[in-house]
Write a protein that holds these residues in place. Sequence first.
Motif, PDB file in Angstrom:
ATOM      1  N   GLY A  16      40.475 168.174  72.096  1.00  0.00           N
ATOM      2  CA  GLY A  16      41.155 169.140  72.943  1.00  0.00           C
ATOM      3  C   GLY A  16      42.129 168.517  73.917  1.00  0.00           C
ATOM      4  N   HIS A  17      42.650 169.348  74.789  1.00  0.00           N
ATOM      5  CA  HIS A  17      43.637 168.959  75.778  1.00  0.00           C
ATOM      6  C   HIS A  17      43.064 167.896  76.726  1.00  0.00           C
ATOM      7  N   PRO A  18      43.891 166.945  77.184  1.00  0.00           N
ATOM      8  CA  PRO A  18      43.389 165.904  78.099  1.00  0.00           C
ATOM      9  C   PRO A  18      42.680 166.455  79.325  1.00  0.00           C
ATOM     10  N   LEU A  19      43.168 167.559  79.885  1.00  0.00           N
ATOM     11  CA  LEU A  19      42.499 168.132  81.048  1.00  0.00           C
ATOM     12  C   LEU A  19      41.102 168.623  80.708  1.00  0.00           C
ATOM     13  N   LEU A  20      40.933 169.178  79.518  1.00  0.00           N
ATOM     14  CA  LEU A  20      39.606 169.642  79.113  1.00  0.00           C
ATOM     15  C   LEU A  20      38.689 168.475  78.780  1.00  0.00           C
ATOM     16  N   ARG A  21      39.235 167.411  78.210  1.00  0.00           N
ATOM     17  CA  ARG A  21      38.419 166.225  77.951  1.00  0.00           C
ATOM     18  C   ARG A  21      37.933 165.622  79.262  1.00  0.00           C
ATOM     19  N   ASP A  33      21.007 166.879  92.344  1.00  0.00           N
ATOM     20  CA  ASP A  33      19.962 166.657  93.336  1.00  0.00           C
ATOM     21  C   ASP A  33      20.448 166.022  94.635  1.00  0.00           C
ATOM     22  N   ARG A  34      21.758 166.045  94.871  1.00  0.00           N
ATOM     23  CA  ARG A  34      22.285 165.557  96.140  1.00  0.00           C
ATOM     24  C   ARG A  34      22.340 166.712  97.146  1.00  0.00           C
ATOM     25  N   PRO A  35      22.388 166.398  98.436  1.00  0.00           N
ATOM     26  CA  PRO A  35      22.506 167.468  99.449  1.00  0.00           C
ATOM     27  C   PRO A  35      23.768 168.294  99.240  1.00  0.00           C
ATOM     28  N   LEU A  36      23.727 169.557  99.632  1.00  0.00           N
ATOM     29  CA  LEU A  36      24.865 170.451  99.433  1.00  0.00           C
ATOM     30  C   LEU A  36      26.144 169.907 100.065  1.00  0.00           C
ATOM     31  N   GLU A  37      26.003 169.235 101.214  1.00  0.00           N
ATOM     32  CA  GLU A  37      27.179 168.729 101.911  1.00  0.00           C
ATOM     33  C   GLU A  37      27.916 167.654 101.121  1.00  0.00           C
ATOM     34  N   ASP A  38      27.260 167.061 100.128  1.00  0.00           N
ATOM     35  CA  ASP A  38      27.888 165.987  99.358  1.00  0.00           C
ATOM     36  C   ASP A  38      28.873 166.511  98.317  1.00  0.00           C
ATOM     37  N   TYR A  39      28.841 167.800  98.027  1.00  0.00           N
ATOM     38  CA  TYR A  39      29.650 168.348  96.939  1.00  0.00           C
ATOM     39  C   TYR A  39      30.925 169.004  97.474  1.00  0.00           C
ATOM     40  N   THR A  40      31.911 169.034  96.601  1.00  0.00           N
ATOM     41  CA  THR A  40      33.135 169.785  96.868  1.00  0.00           C
ATOM     42  C   THR A  40      33.137 171.016  95.981  1.00  0.00           C
ATOM     43  N   PHE A  41      33.507 172.149  96.566  1.00  0.00           N
ATOM     44  CA  PHE A  41      33.551 173.414  95.848  1.00  0.00           C
ATOM     45  C   PHE A  41      34.962 173.987  95.920  1.00  0.00           C
ATOM     46  N   VAL A  42      35.371 174.663  94.867  1.00  0.00           N
ATOM     47  CA  VAL A  42      36.593 175.461  94.892  1.00  0.00           C
ATOM     48  C   VAL A  42      36.172 176.911  94.714  1.00  0.00           C
ATOM     49  N   SER A 107      54.472 181.832  83.597  1.00  0.00           N
ATOM     50  CA  SER A 107      53.414 182.309  82.703  1.00  0.00           C
ATOM     51  C   SER A 107      52.120 181.571  83.003  1.00  0.00           C
ATOM     52  N   ILE A 108      51.023 182.057  82.443  1.00  0.00           N
ATOM     53  CA  ILE A 108      49.739 181.404  82.656  1.00  0.00           C
ATOM     54  C   ILE A 108      49.726 180.006  82.039  1.00  0.00           C
ATOM     55  N   GLU A 109      50.498 179.784  80.968  1.00  0.00           N
ATOM     56  CA  GLU A 109      50.576 178.448  80.376  1.00  0.00           C
ATOM     57  C   GLU A 109      51.119 177.433  81.370  1.00  0.00           C
ATOM     58  N   GLU A 110      52.021 177.873  82.228  1.00  0.00           N
ATOM     59  CA  GLU A 110      52.593 176.981  83.227  1.00  0.00           C
ATOM     60  C   GLU A 110      51.683 176.809  84.439  1.00  0.00           C
ATOM     61  N   VAL A 111      50.984 177.864  84.823  1.00  0.00           N
ATOM     62  CA  VAL A 111      50.126 177.830  86.007  1.00  0.00           C
ATOM     63  C   VAL A 111      48.816 177.096  85.742  1.00  0.00           C
ATOM     64  N   LEU A 112      48.282 177.242  84.540  1.00  0.00           N
ATOM     65  CA  LEU A 112      46.943 176.755  84.220  1.00  0.00           C
ATOM     66  C   LEU A 112      46.744 175.260  84.498  1.00  0.00           C
ATOM     67  N   PRO A 113      47.632 174.367  84.033  1.00  0.00           N
ATOM     68  CA  PRO A 113      47.406 172.939  84.311  1.00  0.00           C
ATOM     69  C   PRO A 113      47.353 172.627  85.800  1.00  0.00           C
ATOM     70  N   ASP A 114      48.218 173.267  86.583  1.00  0.00           N
ATOM     71  CA  ASP A 114      48.204 173.036  88.029  1.00  0.00           C
ATOM     72  C   ASP A 114      46.887 173.496  88.646  1.00  0.00           C
ATOM     73  N   PHE A 115      46.376 174.636  88.193  1.00  0.00           N
ATOM     74  CA  PHE A 115      45.116 175.131  88.731  1.00  0.00           C
ATOM     75  C   PHE A 115      43.963 174.202  88.363  1.00  0.00           C
ATOM     76  N   LEU A 116      43.920 173.728  87.126  1.00  0.00           N
ATOM     77  CA  LEU A 116      42.848 172.829  86.719  1.00  0.00           C
ATOM     78  C   LEU A 116      42.913 171.510  87.468  1.00  0.00           C
ATOM     79  N   GLU A 117      44.120 171.026  87.733  1.00  0.00           N
ATOM     80  CA  GLU A 117      44.265 169.805  88.528  1.00  0.00           C
ATOM     81  C   GLU A 117      43.797 170.041  89.959  1.00  0.00           C
TER      82      GLU A 117
END
Length: 239
Positions: A16-21, A33-42, A107-117
């Motif tokens: 598949g696409h490099p971003l998906l890999r 199993d790390r504390p919640l503060e250790d994670y980043t969320f979007v 289009s979504i094809e153009e937006v999608l890579p930026d969002f995944l990054e």
Amino acid sequence: MRERFRHWLHGLRGGGHPLLRENRERFASFDQDRPLEDYTFVVMDTELTGLNPRSDEIVSVGAVRVSGLRINPSDIFHAMVRPGGAMHKPATLVHRITPQAVADKPSIEEVLPDFLEFCGDALLVGHHVGLDMAFLNRTTQRHLGGTLHTPCIDTMRLAQAWEQECWENSFDPFQPSISYNLRDLADRYGLPRFREHDALEDAMQAAYLFVYLGRKMRGGSIRTLRDLFMAGRSWRWYM
């Protein structure tokens, strides 16, 4: 942006696409199993042309980053998207995004890579996040050749688990009148209010709800990400 997307598309290999890999490799062996503060969320939200992932499309996506259980209001993603098909009037009446408003948007094809990054190695959070992920994965499948492996957290399920915990510690354990609508929960918990049916502002609203619940539930038995996942999954309506 279009040239970069074509370059990535031409660079596809088996798997598949490099971003998906990258996404698959990043979460192949994920430590919960790390504390919640250790994670980043979007924390994310989408606006849609309708509710059917097979025929409807994303017209807007918004997201905000949460680190250390703190919202970073300057670290955001927001894009309007030009759909390939028709925009249905009922959806337009809800989110007020007209065909004219997105006629010149990417289009979504153009937006999608930026969002995944933008998401990177963050975990995804949303209110009724299954709907957003159904559209997002349908989109990545169509344009990138696969789906995301990112763990997701649903603030609606967390709110249900938190309310259940409160009910069990009260003299009135049955409260059928509680609404799990995002706006109603913000009112119930005294959270800042944002404009409804705007992808970025709904994402910000869900982020405040997520941080509120994370801190409330952490004060009890919730310490790690695994604890948080199990709290959401244990809600009896979803057994």
